[in-house]
Design a protein around this motif. Structure first.
Motif, PDB file in Angstrom:
ATOM      1  N   SER A  48      11.439  36.053  34.627  1.00  0.00           N
ATOM      2  CA  SER A  48      11.822  37.081  33.658  1.00  0.00           C
ATOM      3  C   SER A  48      13.066  36.655  32.898  1.00  0.00           C
ATOM      4  O   SER A  48      13.229  36.969  31.709  1.00  0.00           O
ATOM      5  N   THR A 135      -2.296  46.212  29.901  1.00  0.00           N
ATOM      6  CA  THR A 135      -1.847  46.348  31.287  1.00  0.00           C
ATOM      7  C   THR A 135      -1.615  44.960  31.859  1.00  0.00           C
ATOM      8  O   THR A 135      -2.512  44.121  31.849  1.00  0.00           O
ATOM      9  N   LEU A 136      -0.398  44.722  32.331  1.00  0.00           N
ATOM     10  CA  LEU A 136      -0.036  43.440  32.927  1.00  0.00           C
ATOM     11  C   LEU A 136      -0.234  43.519  34.432  1.00  0.00           C
ATOM     12  O   LEU A 136       0.346  44.385  35.091  1.00  0.00           O
ATOM     13  N   GLY A 141       4.119  40.400  36.366  1.00  0.00           N
ATOM     14  CA  GLY A 141       4.030  41.408  35.316  1.00  0.00           C
ATOM     15  C   GLY A 141       4.890  42.623  35.576  1.00  0.00           C
ATOM     16  O   GLY A 141       5.220  43.371  34.654  1.00  0.00           O
ATOM     17  N   SER A 142       5.278  42.825  36.832  1.00  0.00           N
ATOM     18  CA  SER A 142       6.112  43.978  37.187  1.00  0.00           C
ATOM     19  C   SER A 142       7.566  43.761  36.805  1.00  0.00           C
ATOM     20  O   SER A 142       8.328  44.714  36.674  1.00  0.00           O
ATOM     21  N   VAL A 146       8.580  44.020  28.759  1.00  0.00           N
ATOM     22  CA  VAL A 146       7.435  43.880  27.856  1.00  0.00           C
ATOM     23  C   VAL A 146       7.874  43.609  26.422  1.00  0.00           C
ATOM     24  O   VAL A 146       7.170  42.935  25.659  1.00  0.00           O
ATOM     25  N   THR A 164       2.039  48.420  29.930  1.00  0.00           N
ATOM     26  CA  THR A 164       2.486  48.830  31.256  1.00  0.00           C
ATOM     27  C   THR A 164       2.128  47.777  32.306  1.00  0.00           C
ATOM     28  O   THR A 164       1.375  46.847  32.040  1.00  0.00           O
ATOM     29  N   SER A 165       2.684  47.959  33.484  1.00  0.00           N
ATOM     30  CA  SER A 165       2.420  47.039  34.584  1.00  0.00           C
ATOM     31  C   SER A 165       1.572  47.721  35.656  1.00  0.00           C
ATOM     32  O   SER A 165       1.808  48.882  35.996  1.00  0.00           O
TER      33      SER A 165
END
Length: 240
Positions: A48, A135-136, A141-142, A146, A164-165
């Motif tokens: 990230s 949607t990831l 992805g969390s 985004v 969203t995740s």
């Protein structure tokens, strides 16, 4: 891991960075940051963190749309340093020193272009020009922001509020299959309907991939992103 940079912001005028590391809620320019991170130090950059850093480098003008570190910005900040025939950005001037090199940027471009191209192939298959929701999935992805994923062009343009995740979707699905017999029947039925798209043999994959190497994209419009973020004007570096 504790000490890894996970959030990055770069001042648009001075090009000075500030960051957060895993294990501390403080930004690097907050009083007490050094004390709070004394046990772990600043050890590296996680997924990230590199996404946010490269997106911030683009938004602050350090990177061109084509992902080139602009050496002319060295006149604005000593953090832009010559690195052989290219330039790098000094993210952390400590032990260890952490630089974002041209090779780092290229690696992220290759990865994000493949992600975008895969999504675009699915859109082609479904006959749609835009998506209403993204949607990831996965633990990764969390953790990514985004907005920065979209600045890089990892995903197609979409209303940011609808990106969203799902978290660890595979793990959740496994638990559902273990605990719910009725869901197992549904899983068996849905699996038979899955259509595999092999990106490597799709004629348009290379075209989508090349366009997606640019940040956020060479030709695709990003109207939702432009409403949320002040995107820089295209900058081209002339060789020589």
């Amino acid at each position: 891991a504790p000490g890894a940079i996970e959030r990055v912001r770069i001042d648009r005028e001075t090009l000075e960075p500030r960051f957060k590391v895993i294990g501390s809620d403080l930004w690097s320019d907050d009083p007490g940051f050094a004390e709070a991170t004394k046990g772990t130090g600043v050890t590296g950059v996680c997924g990230s963190g590199i996404i946010e850093c490269i997106a911030e480098m683009f938004l602050s003008g350090i990177l061109t749309q084509d992902g080139v570190v602009d050496g002319a910005m060295a006149a604005k900040s000593p953090r832009i340093e010559a690195d052989g025939r290219t330039f790098s950005y000094l993210l952390h001037d400590g032990t260890p020193q952490l630089r974002i090199t041209q090779n780092d940027v290229r690696a992220i471009q290759l990865a994000k272009a493949a992600l975008y191209a895969g999504a675009k192939l699915l859109m082609d298959r479904m006959g749609v020009e835009k998506v209403d929701r993204i949607t990831l999935a996965g633990a990764f992805g969390s953790h990514i922001d985004v907005k920065y994923a979209m600045v890089l062009g990892m995903i197609p343009d979409c209303d940011l509020a609808k990106v969203t995740s799902a978290g660890n979707a595979a793990g959740t699905g496994a638990r559902i299959a273990l605990l719910n017999a009725k869901s197992r029947e549904e899983i068996a039925r849905v699996v038979k309907q899955v259509e595999k798209v092999e990106t490597a043999v799709e004629p348009k994959f290379q075209e989508h991939f090349v366009g997606a190497m640019a940040i956020p994209h060479k030709t695709a419009p990003y109207p939702h992103l432009a409403k949320a973020v002040a995107l820089p004007a295209p900058k081209v570096i002339t060789p020589g």
